[in-house]
Design a protein around this motif. Sequence first.
Motif, PDB file in Angstrom:
ATOM      1  N   UNK A  91     -15.791 -12.649  14.588  1.00 14.50           N
ATOM      2  CA  UNK A  91     -15.066 -12.530  13.455  1.00 14.50           C
ATOM      3  C   UNK A  91     -15.853 -11.478  12.700  1.00 14.50           C
ATOM      4  N   UNK A  92     -15.490 -10.438  12.229  1.00 15.87           N
ATOM      5  CA  UNK A  92     -16.370  -9.479  11.530  1.00 15.87           C
ATOM      6  C   UNK A  92     -15.437  -9.039  10.450  1.00 15.87           C
ATOM      7  N   UNK A  93     -15.681  -9.216   9.234  1.00 14.97           N
ATOM      8  CA  UNK A  93     -14.435  -8.922   8.237  1.00 14.97           C
ATOM      9  C   UNK A  93     -15.147  -8.111   7.110  1.00 14.97           C
ATOM     10  N   UNK A  94     -14.073  -6.737   6.864  1.00 16.18           N
ATOM     11  CA  UNK A  94     -14.649  -5.698   5.751  1.00 16.18           C
ATOM     12  C   UNK A  94     -13.207  -5.195   5.702  1.00 16.18           C
ATOM     13  N   UNK A 143      -0.248 -13.920   9.127  1.00 15.01           N
ATOM     14  CA  UNK A 143      -0.517 -13.525   7.770  1.00 15.01           C
ATOM     15  C   UNK A 143      -1.931 -13.038   7.660  1.00 15.01           C
ATOM     16  N   UNK A 144      -2.070 -11.658   7.532  1.00 16.59           N
ATOM     17  CA  UNK A 144      -3.437 -11.067   7.571  1.00 16.59           C
ATOM     18  C   UNK A 144      -3.726 -10.804   6.134  1.00 16.59           C
ATOM     19  N   UNK A 145      -4.902 -11.590   5.658  1.00 14.48           N
ATOM     20  CA  UNK A 145      -5.463 -11.789   4.408  1.00 14.48           C
ATOM     21  C   UNK A 145      -6.361 -10.461   4.253  1.00 14.48           C
ATOM     22  N   UNK A 146      -6.606  -9.963   2.922  1.00 13.01           N
ATOM     23  CA  UNK A 146      -7.565  -8.756   2.760  1.00 13.01           C
ATOM     24  C   UNK A 146      -8.790  -9.032   3.410  1.00 13.01           C
ATOM     25  N   UNK A 147      -9.452  -7.893   3.893  1.00 11.56           N
ATOM     26  CA  UNK A 147     -10.627  -7.660   4.577  1.00 11.56           C
ATOM     27  C   UNK A 147     -10.730  -8.451   5.958  1.00 11.56           C
ATOM     28  N   UNK A 206     -18.956   4.115  -4.064  1.00 15.64           N
ATOM     29  CA  UNK A 206     -17.792   4.315  -4.400  1.00 15.64           C
ATOM     30  C   UNK A 206     -16.883   3.152  -3.710  1.00 15.64           C
ATOM     31  N   UNK A 207     -17.387   2.746  -2.550  1.00 13.63           N
ATOM     32  CA  UNK A 207     -16.653   1.716  -2.046  1.00 13.63           C
ATOM     33  C   UNK A 207     -17.053   0.451  -2.673  1.00 13.63           C
ATOM     34  N   UNK A 208     -18.353   0.175  -2.960  1.00 16.32           N
ATOM     35  CA  UNK A 208     -18.570  -0.796  -3.922  1.00 16.32           C
ATOM     36  C   UNK A 208     -17.807  -1.025  -4.930  1.00 16.32           C
ATOM     37  N   UNK A 209     -17.432  -0.085  -5.768  1.00 18.06           N
ATOM     38  CA  UNK A 209     -16.702   0.087  -6.855  1.00 18.06           C
ATOM     39  C   UNK A 209     -15.080  -0.471  -6.524  1.00 18.06           C
ATOM     40  N   UNK A 212     -16.017  -4.191  -3.733  1.00 19.02           N
ATOM     41  CA  UNK A 212     -16.872  -4.988  -4.085  1.00 19.02           C
ATOM     42  C   UNK A 212     -16.400  -6.596  -4.460  1.00 19.02           C
ATOM     43  N   UNK A 213     -15.798  -6.404  -5.564  1.00 20.84           N
ATOM     44  CA  UNK A 213     -15.261  -7.693  -6.190  1.00 20.84           C
ATOM     45  C   UNK A 213     -14.368  -8.455  -5.136  1.00 20.84           C
ATOM     46  N   UNK A 214     -13.426  -7.615  -4.718  1.00 15.59           N
ATOM     47  CA  UNK A 214     -12.280  -8.208  -3.384  1.00 15.59           C
ATOM     48  C   UNK A 214     -13.087  -8.925  -2.471  1.00 15.59           C
ATOM     49  N   UNK A 215     -14.162  -8.434  -1.700  1.00 20.67           N
ATOM     50  CA  UNK A 215     -14.953  -8.972  -0.793  1.00 20.67           C
ATOM     51  C   UNK A 215     -15.785 -10.329  -1.201  1.00 20.67           C
TER      52      UNK A 215
END
Length: 290
Positions: A91-94, A143-147, A206-209, A212-215
Amino acid sequence: MPVSHKNDLVVVSGASTGIGAATAHELAARGYHVLAGVRTDREADAARAAGVEPVILDITVPEHIKGLAERISDDPGRRRLRALINNAGIEINAPVEVLPLDLWRQQFEVNLFGHIAVIQELLPHLRRSRGTIVNISSVGGVAALPIFGAYAGTKFALEAASDSLRREVKAQGVQVVVVQPGGVRTDMAAHSGDISLELADRMSPEHQRLYGDLIKSTVASNAAFLKRALPAEKAAARIAHVATTARPRTRYTLGTDAAFTVPLARLLPDRLMDRVLSASHRSRQGPSTH
């Protein structure tokens, strides 16, 4: 006293830790002889126990799979293969945009193609025994969650392959069952959050912005939930029953979260399901500390 099944073998892949290890020991306690798939000699030494015979099995290595089939064919007791439990997984989530394609491919190689390779090799044995294939999916296969896009994608695909396989081999006397765990306390589940945070640290500004908070919130939510999730031993008892019962259902959920989420995902419109999952995510995090 456990009932003796001395003429039956059961294969469990991914049996070095977590659900796989607990399932191997549960089946051995019930009298089965378990061929427990592990990847290293060190894991083999740790897994070996009464009724649990470790076999070196990386399900992405064809030679390992062929060796397992030969072990079954050459069994000195001429025991039949009662069940195959396809449990190995990573399991590798991003976020979909961020996760490198090689990590997408790695998850599909292990969580889908590896299981298909094992099934293809062992189906002749299962036909002879009129045995059972148990594919360990996930609530993420519905059901697929974010990341969780890549991991959930492998489980959605495993669900579809299981449905086709079940319909293909029914007349041959082989049962195909999907088990959909929700939160279960395992090393893989515990470590997946650390992997996500490490990947997040390497994201562009840019991806951090954007993510980042979602992860961080998703990792924190899952970590909080896992503290009260189903123990691996309870999941194992259910899987062992499913693998050895005479007339199993086609699907089983494990844990209250899976029992709640799976039927909702099949009934609710997508937008409403999005809101349900978002609300569940916030409740897992608990009250704000800010």
